[in-house]
Scaffold this motif. Structure first.
Motif, PDB file in Angstrom:
ATOM      1  N   GLU A  98      25.887  -4.241  10.191  1.00  0.00           N
ATOM      2  CA  GLU A  98      26.172  -4.438  11.607  1.00  0.00           C
ATOM      3  C   GLU A  98      27.527  -5.120  11.790  1.00  0.00           C
ATOM      4  O   GLU A  98      28.275  -4.804  12.709  1.00  0.00           O
ATOM      5  CB  GLU A  98      25.055  -5.295  12.189  1.00  0.00           C
ATOM      6  CG  GLU A  98      24.818  -5.035  13.647  1.00  0.00           C
ATOM      7  CD  GLU A  98      23.878  -6.072  14.211  1.00  0.00           C
ATOM      8  OE1 GLU A  98      23.092  -6.658  13.451  1.00  0.00           O
ATOM      9  OE2 GLU A  98      23.955  -6.285  15.419  1.00  0.00           O
ATOM     10  N   SER A  99      27.829  -6.062  10.889  1.00  0.00           N
ATOM     11  CA  SER A  99      29.097  -6.777  11.043  1.00  0.00           C
ATOM     12  C   SER A  99      30.243  -6.034  10.367  1.00  0.00           C
ATOM     13  O   SER A  99      31.393  -6.408  10.506  1.00  0.00           O
ATOM     14  CB  SER A  99      28.964  -8.182  10.480  1.00  0.00           C
ATOM     15  OG  SER A  99      28.577  -8.126   9.135  1.00  0.00           O
ATOM     16  N   ASN A 159      24.610   3.615   8.539  1.00  0.00           N
ATOM     17  CA  ASN A 159      25.720   2.730   8.880  1.00  0.00           C
ATOM     18  C   ASN A 159      25.585   2.288  10.335  1.00  0.00           C
ATOM     19  O   ASN A 159      24.689   2.733  11.053  1.00  0.00           O
ATOM     20  CB  ASN A 159      27.066   3.387   8.603  1.00  0.00           C
ATOM     21  CG  ASN A 159      27.276   4.648   9.396  1.00  0.00           C
ATOM     22  OD1 ASN A 159      26.327   5.228   9.921  1.00  0.00           O
ATOM     23  ND2 ASN A 159      28.505   5.097   9.490  1.00  0.00           N
ATOM     24  N   SER A 160      26.475   1.406  10.731  1.00  0.00           N
ATOM     25  CA  SER A 160      26.405   0.854  12.076  1.00  0.00           C
ATOM     26  C   SER A 160      26.671   1.938  13.120  1.00  0.00           C
ATOM     27  O   SER A 160      27.377   2.902  12.873  1.00  0.00           O
ATOM     28  CB  SER A 160      27.440  -0.257  12.206  1.00  0.00           C
ATOM     29  OG  SER A 160      27.699  -0.513  13.556  1.00  0.00           O
ATOM     30  N   LYS A 161      26.094   1.737  14.308  1.00  0.00           N
ATOM     31  CA  LYS A 161      26.334   2.650  15.427  1.00  0.00           C
ATOM     32  C   LYS A 161      27.815   2.741  15.766  1.00  0.00           C
ATOM     33  O   LYS A 161      28.293   3.746  16.283  1.00  0.00           O
ATOM     34  CB  LYS A 161      25.572   2.136  16.661  1.00  0.00           C
ATOM     35  CG  LYS A 161      24.129   2.526  16.668  1.00  0.00           C
ATOM     36  CD  LYS A 161      23.908   3.675  17.616  1.00  0.00           C
ATOM     37  CE  LYS A 161      22.945   4.667  17.035  1.00  0.00           C
ATOM     38  NZ  LYS A 161      21.600   4.562  17.526  1.00  0.00           N
ATOM     39  N   LYS A 162      28.548   1.659  15.472  1.00  0.00           N
ATOM     40  CA  LYS A 162      29.977   1.638  15.783  1.00  0.00           C
ATOM     41  C   LYS A 162      30.779   2.454  14.780  1.00  0.00           C
ATOM     42  O   LYS A 162      31.939   2.776  15.015  1.00  0.00           O
ATOM     43  CB  LYS A 162      30.483   0.182  15.789  1.00  0.00           C
ATOM     44  CG  LYS A 162      29.999  -0.627  16.966  1.00  0.00           C
ATOM     45  CD  LYS A 162      30.290  -2.102  16.770  1.00  0.00           C
ATOM     46  CE  LYS A 162      29.050  -2.846  16.318  1.00  0.00           C
ATOM     47  NZ  LYS A 162      29.269  -4.218  15.904  1.00  0.00           N
ATOM     48  N   PRO A 185      31.265  -2.191  10.299  1.00  0.00           N
ATOM     49  CA  PRO A 185      30.979  -0.794  10.659  1.00  0.00           C
ATOM     50  C   PRO A 185      31.514   0.227   9.648  1.00  0.00           C
ATOM     51  O   PRO A 185      31.057   1.362   9.630  1.00  0.00           O
ATOM     52  CB  PRO A 185      31.675  -0.618  12.009  1.00  0.00           C
ATOM     53  CG  PRO A 185      31.924  -1.993  12.495  1.00  0.00           C
ATOM     54  CD  PRO A 185      32.079  -2.865  11.302  1.00  0.00           C
ATOM     55  N   LYS A 217      20.806  -0.296  16.449  1.00  0.00           N
ATOM     56  CA  LYS A 217      22.011  -0.785  15.790  1.00  0.00           C
ATOM     57  C   LYS A 217      22.507   0.148  14.698  1.00  0.00           C
ATOM     58  O   LYS A 217      23.677   0.146  14.354  1.00  0.00           O
ATOM     59  CB  LYS A 217      21.737  -2.148  15.146  1.00  0.00           C
ATOM     60  CG  LYS A 217      21.375  -3.253  16.098  1.00  0.00           C
ATOM     61  CD  LYS A 217      21.081  -4.497  15.268  1.00  0.00           C
ATOM     62  CE  LYS A 217      20.429  -5.592  16.075  1.00  0.00           C
ATOM     63  NZ  LYS A 217      19.789  -6.551  15.173  1.00  0.00           N
ATOM     64  N   MET A 218      21.575   0.884  14.098  1.00  0.00           N
ATOM     65  CA  MET A 218      21.908   1.663  12.900  1.00  0.00           C
ATOM     66  C   MET A 218      21.726   3.153  13.156  1.00  0.00           C
ATOM     67  O   MET A 218      20.940   3.564  14.003  1.00  0.00           O
ATOM     68  CB  MET A 218      20.943   1.289  11.760  1.00  0.00           C
ATOM     69  CG  MET A 218      21.076  -0.121  11.275  1.00  0.00           C
ATOM     70  SD  MET A 218      22.622  -0.317  10.412  1.00  0.00           S
ATOM     71  CE  MET A 218      23.170  -1.819  11.157  1.00  0.00           C
TER      72      MET A 218
END
Lengths: 434, 342
Positions: free
Chosen positions: B232-233, B115-118, B235, B252-253
């Motif tokens: 990325e878009s 999943n996204s870093k966020k 999270p 990013k991931m």
């Protein structure tokens, strides 16, 4: 009766009141605003699409290069040290390139560090060094400064696509590589130049060595085959159906079928190509011949329909005048009607070709979705086409292929715009209005 | 005038179609997962030897096998790549067509839940993966429609977010491997399903292999890059993709821990990370010596410079075999050892 008539007249009397007039003006203004809004929306979407492609793809037109001082020792061509020289083309160029890099950074001694140092430059560096020597054979035993492509990761760093602020473990370019790069930068050994490789090379797994020329040539060869097959057949079918065929149930049936064929999904033509041309006729797999043949089948209905419309637009008086002067029906058509209809037919053909240029689905079935490095030289060489190249690059894991994908899309769009522009110009300049 | 041009083009076309020559170029088909590795070797092979660069088609593992087993002769491919081992049915078909096969295992590929870093850090077990993604799961001893909507309904330690997983469609080899290793492996953790596997294997498979279709699992297409972009878009979403895409997008991931093991190079190479599979290619023995360069291509592929721990394929995301296995495989491959399946 007359009484009645008077009554209906008074009913039809227009309402000329201010209020109604204002209402009608308002309705008209509203309608115009809707129209403008629709156009603005369409333009906005187009601008967004083009904008995003251009902003990501534009940087692919430049490439980072690093200057290395390469010393071409003569031992390079004497690998065994026996005095037996190999030809210049088969020297060990990788060795000299790496040595020149090590000389720049004498402090790098550990094996692991050296490996990471070599990753600054492209794996195609030895080929550049070879190319230089082959065109300047008198450089042996001399040191020459040669600009060599950086690796794709360093290129991304230079273009700001790999951010230095990210933690090292998550960055493709490591801290020591950044240090080396900055040192090279300070010594004016780094530059960004126009990326000729993109327009002269075939496909590659290394983003910095990959180009679209192979795909462009493949597209060109494929389109020639498509044109050579679909244009004559399409025009003849259109002429026959429009000027010679009797009007009966059979020709009606044919007409309905042609219109239906124009709407058949393109993948169906690919399956047909696989079954008939590949498996039954044994044509070469992945070659422009078969790709062109399949696309010709797909383009035929478009050309026939456009051709018939163009022929139909020529006033019958022209044909009748020719016949009255003693021309045979064939002469009347080939000497008079067809030349006048030609601009319209060509416009339809170009639009059909533009559609064929953008097609990938049918080519999937006949093996043109493939990794092909060599640039095709004939109609039977394995080839791929521009939209397939876009598809393959979009699927590649390497980050640097993202910008390459957008650049390839831009080139494809450019071709499409040129083709459609040609169609518009043809129509504007040569088409007669009756 | 026009007729002349028309007839001329027709004649040229016929002439062009008539040309067909003997093949002097290796043709490779098969898996899209092996495609990046196969093409890298092909390019290197074309550059460093006198042979032409082989043509590599990305047809998918199953599609490649079909083409490969169709027969012997220059119209048929010489090598097929596969992200799974050849099936018995495919082997039979090949043998029937008179094809002798050499199997080469080239390395491993990890399948990552990322999943996204966020987004939140995920630490899952295979059992939880099964619970999150299966169409039917056991609850209190009964098999029911999957009731879980949020991760923390499965386990209180998991984040309080909706289950939203983007993954490849059923045509993909990644999906096959994911279902077989992660889902089936997770299903076996339930005693009731384990018992079912012993008594009725078919029914067990229908439960273990069925992915939910109520919107929690979204088929996002074969393109792993697209999945990464969507993650990325968004999270909150989790994606299923190959390890090389995590490796290339590490800024990013992040990958979820499975059974306490992070999806990292060393863990996959050492066999610690549970969701990994082997990658193969298969060589048609009848073509060796007929189509030039096959032996040399196999030699290049099985050289330490290519598939070794410091080889160029590792840079492309391949996870190499252990040293001993590499050695054995290399000897077998270069000697064109015939594959035998019972």
């Amino acid at each position: 009766m007359s009484n009645n008539f008077n009554e209906s007249i008074s009913e039809l009397k227009p309402d000329l009141s201010e209020a109604r007039l204002r209402k009608r003006y308002r309705a008209e203004t509203r309608f115009r605003i809707y129209g403008i809004a629709a156009i603005l929306f369409a333009i906005g979407i187009l601008a967004l699409l083009l904008g995003s492609i251009i902003t990501t793809g534009f940087s692919a037109f430049t490439q980072t290069e690093i200057a290395l001082d390469i010393h071409y020792e003569s031992t390079l061509f004497d690998p065994d040290g026996t005095g037996k020289f190999v030809p210049l083309s088969s020297g060990n160029y990788r060795k000299v390139v790496r040595k020149s890099l090590r000389d720049l950074f004498p402090e790098v001694t550990k094996r692991r560090e050296k490996r990471s140092l070599y990753k600054i430059i492209s794996s195609g560096a030895d080929l550049s060094a070879r190319k230089y020597l082959l065109s300047n054979p008198n450089s042996i035993e001399k040191t020459k400064r040669i600009w060599i492509k950086s690796s794709a990761d360093i290129d991304s760093l230079n273009k700001g696509k790999i951010k230095r602020s990210v933690a090292e473990s998550e960055r493709r370019v490591k801290n020591n590589q950044i240090l080396w790069f900055d040192k090279l930068s300070k010594e004016n050994r780094v530059r960004r130049t126009f990326n000729f490789t993109l327009f002269s090379a075939g496909d590659s797994r290394e983003p910095e060595l990959a180009g679209i020329w192979g795909a462009a040539v493949g597209s060109f060869l494929t389109l020639i085959v498509t044109l050579a097959l679909s244009f004559p057949v399409g025009v003849m079918a259109a002429v026959y159906l429009e000027s010679f065929a009797p009007k009966n149930r059979w020709t009606d049936l044919i007409e309905v079928n042609i219109n239906n064929l124009a709407a058949v999904p393109s993948i169906v033509f690919g399956l047909l190509g696989l079954a008939v041309f590949l498996n039954f006729l044994g044509m070469p797999r992945s070659a422009p011949v078969i790709g062109g043949t399949v696309l010709a089948l797909m383009t035929l209905p478009t050309i026939i329909i456009a051709g018939r419309a163009a022929l139909n637009a020529v006033p019958p008086s022209i044909q009748e005048a020719a016949l009255a002067m003693g021309a045979s029906p064939l002469q009347a058509v080939t000497h008079h009607v067809l030349p006048l209809a030609m601009p319209g037919i060509l416009t339809g053909t170009i639009i059909g070709m533009a559609r064929a240029l953008g097609e990938t689905a049918p080519l999937l079935m006949i093996g043109m979705v493939a990794f092909i490095v060599d640039i095709p030289k004939s109609f039977t060489d394995p080839a791929t086409v521009l939209p397939v190249q876009v598809y393959l690059w979009a699927d590649a894991p390497e980050r640097a292929f993202v910008e390459k994908t957008s650049a390839a899309i831009l080139v494809l769009l450019l071709f499409l715009i040129v083709m459609n522009l040609a169609a518009v110009i043809l129509r504007k300049r040569f088409e007669k209005r009756w | 005038m026009y007729l002349k041009i028309l007839s001329l083009t027709a004649v040229i076309t016929v002439m062009v179609l008539g040309v067909a020559e003997a093949r002097d170029q290796i043709r490779i088909v098969g898996s899209s997962t092996v495609f990046p590795f196969s093409t890298t070797v092909a390019e290197q092979f074309g550059k460093t030897t006198k042979f032409k660069t082989p043509i590599v088609e990305s047809t998918g593992s199953g599609g490649g096998m079909k083409l490969f087993c169709a027969g012997v002769g220059q119209d048929h491919p010489d090598i097929t790549n596969s992200s799974r081992r050849i099936k018995k049915s495919e082997f039979k078909k090949c043998t029937k067509a008179g094809i002798g096969i050499t199997e080469v295992k080239i390395g491993f590929d990890g399948i990552v839940l990322g999943n996204s870093k966020k987004g939140p850090n995920l630490k899952l077990t295979r059992k939880q993966v099964f619970q999150a993604l299966a169409a039917k799961v056991p609850v209190d001893g009964k098999i029911v429609e999957n009731p879980y909507k949020k991760w923390n309904e499965i386990n209180a330690n998991l984040p309080n977010t909706k289950i939203e997983v983007l993954g490849p469609p059923p045509t993909s080899g990644t999906r096959d491997a994911f279902v077989e290793i992660a889902m089936e492996g997770g299903a076996k953790m339930f005693p009731s399903l384990k018992a079912l596997r012993k008594s009725n294997k078919k029914q067990f498979k229908s439960v273990a292999h069925a992915i939910r279709e109520d919107g929690a699992f979204i088929e996002a297409g074969e393109n792993d890059n697209l999945i990464v972009q969507k993650l990325e878009s968004n999270p909150a979403a989790v994606g299923i993709f190959g390890f090389s895409f995590l490796d290339q997008n590490a800024d990013k991931m992040k990958g979820a821990y499975i059974n306490g093991v992070a999806p990292e190079f060393e863990n996959i190479a050492g066999g610690k990370y549970p969701v990994s599979r082997s990658l193969f290619f298969y060589v048609k023995q009848q073509h060796v010596g007929v189509i030039p360069g096959i032996k040399e291509f196999v030699k290049e592929f099985t050289s330490e410079n290519a598939w070794g721990t410091e080889g160029y394929l590792v840079d492309k995301g391949l996870i190499p075999l252990p040293k001993k296995a590499r050695q054995e495989m290399m000897v077998g491959a270069r000697g064109m050892k015939t594959l035998v399946m019972k």
